[in-house]
Design an enzyme around this catalytic site. Structure first.
Site, short mmCIF file in Angstrom:
data_model
loop_
_atom_site.label_atom_id
_atom_site.label_comp_id
_atom_site.label_asym_id
_atom_site.label_seq_id
_atom_site.Cartn_x
_atom_site.Cartn_y
_atom_site.Cartn_z
N ASP A 234 40.96 38.44 35.04
CA ASP A 234 40.83 39.75 34.40
C ASP A 234 41.36 40.88 35.25
O ASP A 234 42.11 41.74 34.78
CB ASP A 234 39.36 40.02 34.04
CG ASP A 234 38.92 39.23 32.82
OD1 ASP A 234 39.80 38.82 32.03
OD2 ASP A 234 37.70 39.01 32.66
N ARG B 95 26.75 46.43 43.31
CA ARG B 95 27.61 47.31 42.50
C ARG B 95 27.68 48.75 43.00
O ARG B 95 28.77 49.30 43.10
CB ARG B 95 27.21 47.26 41.02
CG ARG B 95 27.41 45.91 40.34
CD ARG B 95 28.71 45.27 40.73
NE ARG B 95 29.00 44.08 39.93
CZ ARG B 95 29.81 43.12 40.30
NH1 ARG B 95 30.41 43.17 41.49
NH2 ARG B 95 30.05 42.09 39.54
N ASP C 206 27.19 45.50 34.57
CA ASP C 206 28.02 45.95 35.69
C ASP C 206 28.83 47.20 35.35
O ASP C 206 29.00 48.09 36.18
CB ASP C 206 28.93 44.81 36.15
CG ASP C 206 28.15 43.71 36.86
OD1 ASP C 206 27.15 44.05 37.53
OD2 ASP C 206 28.52 42.54 36.75
N SER D 36 31.15 31.80 34.50
CA SER D 36 31.55 33.08 35.09
C SER D 36 30.58 33.35 36.24
O SER D 36 29.37 33.32 36.06
CB SER D 36 31.46 34.17 34.03
OG SER D 36 31.26 35.42 34.65
N1 ARG Z 1 22.84 39.49 34.76
C1 ARG Z 1 23.15 39.76 36.14
C2 ARG Z 1 23.16 41.24 36.36
O1 ARG Z 1 23.27 41.99 35.45
C3 ARG Z 1 24.41 39.05 36.57
C4 ARG Z 1 25.67 39.70 36.23
C5 ARG Z 1 26.85 38.87 36.67
N2 ARG Z 1 28.04 39.65 36.66
C6 ARG Z 1 29.25 39.13 36.52
N3 ARG Z 1 30.24 39.96 36.53
N4 ARG Z 1 29.45 37.85 36.37
O2 ARG Z 1 23.03 41.68 37.46
#
Ligand code: ARG
Length: 402
Positions: free
Chosen positions: A14, A94, A123, A174
Site C-alpha cells: 500500500d 502511532r 490508525d 495484515s
Molecule cells: N486493532 C489494533 C489497533 O487499533 C490493531 C491495528 C493494526 N493496524 C494495522 N495497520 N494493521 O490498535
C-alpha cells in the site's frame, strides 16, 4: 517546482503504491519516512525500494528508545489495557510516528504528510488527530482512504507501474508490529468462531511446544518502571525484548479479542504481547502492595480512561497529559521486586516485596504476634452497617427474592 510530501513508509504494497499515486494524483515529490519502533524494518531494502519506486529521498530513523520511554513505560505505569484485553502496542506507536512525520516534513520543507491507513481503522484517526494537533498547517493525505481500490486492484495498479509486489502477500494476515506487541488481522481471523491458527503467531509458542518445567523470574521496579531482571539492572529496550523471548517461549501472551473500533465497527483482533502481559501483571501486583485501597480504586478509573485516550488517538491532548501527571505521582513508592512463574501458557505472580510495602504481617496474621484489636471491629461494624440496617427496617428488603 512541485510541492513535497513526506509519506510514512513501511515498504509494503500500500505505501509503495502510494508513492506513485501521490505523484500522479497530486504532482508531489515524495519523501519516504520509515521509523523503527521495534518492528525490525530492513532499512537497506526499504530505502532501495522507496527510491526505485520513485521517491526523491528516503529518510530512516531509529525511535525505539523514545518509544519505550515516552509511550510504552508511561502506559505500563498507567496499567493501560483497552477493554481489558489489548495492551495497545499499535496505538501507542502511532502518535510518535505522527510526531516524527510532522518534524520531518518541517525539516524537508514539505507542506503535506501522508500515511497508508485505510478509512476503516483506528490508525487513520490516530495519525490525523495527532498531526492536526501538532502541526495544523500540514495537509494530511491518506491515499488508501481516497483511492478506493480493492486489494486485487492495488496489486494490478502496482504491477502496471513496475512496483515489486512482495511474495509476503501470500501471508494471509495484515500485521503491525513493534516492541510492545504484534497486531494480526484479516484472512481467516475475520471469522470470530475460528480459532486463530498457530501460523498467525511468531513470538508466542503453542502450549504443546513449551518447556515442561516452570521458569521463575524476578522483575525489579523503581517508581513503577521495570529496571532489573533476576537482580541484574537492564535498560528498557533489552528488558522488553528479553521478556518477549522468555514469556513467548512459555506460550504466554496470545490475545483473541472482539474489539470496538473508534469508527464504530466491532472487529476480531489477534495480538501477541508476551512482555506487555507479564509486565502489566507484575506491575499491578506491586501496586496492590504499595498503594492504598483508595489509590487503587481511583487509579483503575484513570487506567480505563487513559487506555481509551491512547486507543482513540487522543495522545496529544490536555487530558492525557493530566492523567499522566496523576499516574506519575502514584508511582512514587511503587518500588520493589515481583516474582513471577512462567509455565504452560500462563504467568502467575507468586511473590512480591517492597521497602514501602503497606502489607503488615502483624496486622494480617492469625498466628502469634497479632496486634490487630479484634474487639474494635464490633463497634466499627455497628456504624458501617448502620445505613443497611436503617434501610432494612424501613423498606422490607427481604421481599426481593420472594
Ligand atoms: N486493532 C489494533 C489497533 O487499533 C490493531 C491495528 C493494526 N493496524 C494495522 N495497520 N494493521 O490498535
Amino acid at each position: 517546482m512541485p510541492g513535497k510530501v513526506v509519506l510514512a513508509y513501511s515498504g509494503g504494497l500500500d505505501t509503495s503504491a502510494a508513492i506513485t499515486w501521490l505523484k500522479e494524483k497530486y504532482g508531489l515529490d515524495v519523501i519516504t519516512f520509515t521509523v523503527d519502533v521495534g518492528n525490525e524494518p530492513d532499512y537497506e531494502a526499504i530505502r532501495e525500494k522507496a527510491l526505485r519506486v520513485g521517491a526523491v529521498k528516503a529518510v530512516l530513523l531509529d525511535a525505539r528508545q523514545e518509544f519505550v520511554e515516552r509511550f510504552v513505560f508511561p502506559s505500563l505505569q498507567a496499567d493501560a489495557i483497552y477493554q481489558g484485553e489489548y495492551p495497545l502496542a499499535t496505538a501507542l506507536a502511532r502518535p510518535l510516528i505522527a510526531e516524527l512525520l510532522a518534524k520531518t516534513a518541517r525539516e524537508e520543507g514539505a507542506g503535506a504528510v501522508a500515511h497508508g491507513c485505510t478509512g476503516k481503522g483506528n490508525d487513520q484517526v490516530r495519525f490525523d488527530v495527532s498531526i492536526a494537533g501538532l502541526a495544523p498547517d500540514l495537509k494530511v493525505i491518506a491515499p488508501a482512504r481516497e483511492w478506493g481500490m480493492t486489494r486485487e486492484e492495488t496489486i494490478r495498479y502496482a504491477q502496471e507501474r513496475g512496483i515489486p509486489v512482495p511474495v509476503t502477500l501470500a501471508s494471509p494476515y495484515s500485521i503491525d508490529q513493534n516492541l510492545w506487541g504484534r497486531s494480526i488481522e484479516c484472512g481467516v481471523l475475520e471469522d470470530p468462531w475460528v480459532e486463530p491458527p498457530d501460523d498467525a503467531f511468531i513470538w508466542v509458542r503453542p502450549v504443546k511446544e513449551t518447556p515442561e518445567d516452570p521458569e521463575y523470574l524476578e522483575i525489579g521496579f523503581e517508581q513503577g518502571l521495570p529496571v532489573s531482571l533476576d537482580g541484574e539492572q537492564i535498560a528498557g529496550i533489552p528488558l522488553v525484548e528479553r521478556m518477549t523471548g522468555l514469556a513467548g517461549r512459555h506460550g504466554i501472551g496470545r490475545i483473541d479479542h472482539i474489539e470496538d473500533r473508534v469508527v464504530g465497527i466491532k472487529s476480531r483482533e489477534i495480538y501477541e504481547a508476551p512482555a506487555a502481559m507479564v509486565l502489566l501483571q507484575a506491575h499491578r501486583a506491586l501496586e496492590a502492595m504499595t498503594l492504598s485501597r483508595d489509590q487503587l480504586r481511583f487509579k483503575q478509573i484513570v487506567a480505563a480512561e487513559y487506555a481509551w485516550l491512547v486507543y482513540s488517538g487522543l495522545w496529544f491532548t490536555g487530558l492525557r497529559q493530566d492523567l499522566e501527571a496523576y499516574v506519575r505521582s502514584t508511582q512514587r513508592y511503587v518500588t520493589g521486586l515481583v516474582r513471577v512463574r512462567l509455565h504452560k501458557g500462563s504467568s502467575a505472580v507468586v511473590g512480591r516485596k517492597s521497602p514501602y510495602s503497606l502489607y503488615r504481617h502483624d496486622l494480617a496474621t492469625y498466628d502469634k504476634g497479632d496486634v490487630f484489636d479484634q474487639k474494635a471491629s464490633a463497634g466499627f461494624i455497628q456504624l458501617f452497617g448502620l445505613p443497611a440496617r436503617t434501610q432494612a427496617r424501613a423498606q422490607d428488603l427481604g421481599r426481593e427474592g420472594a
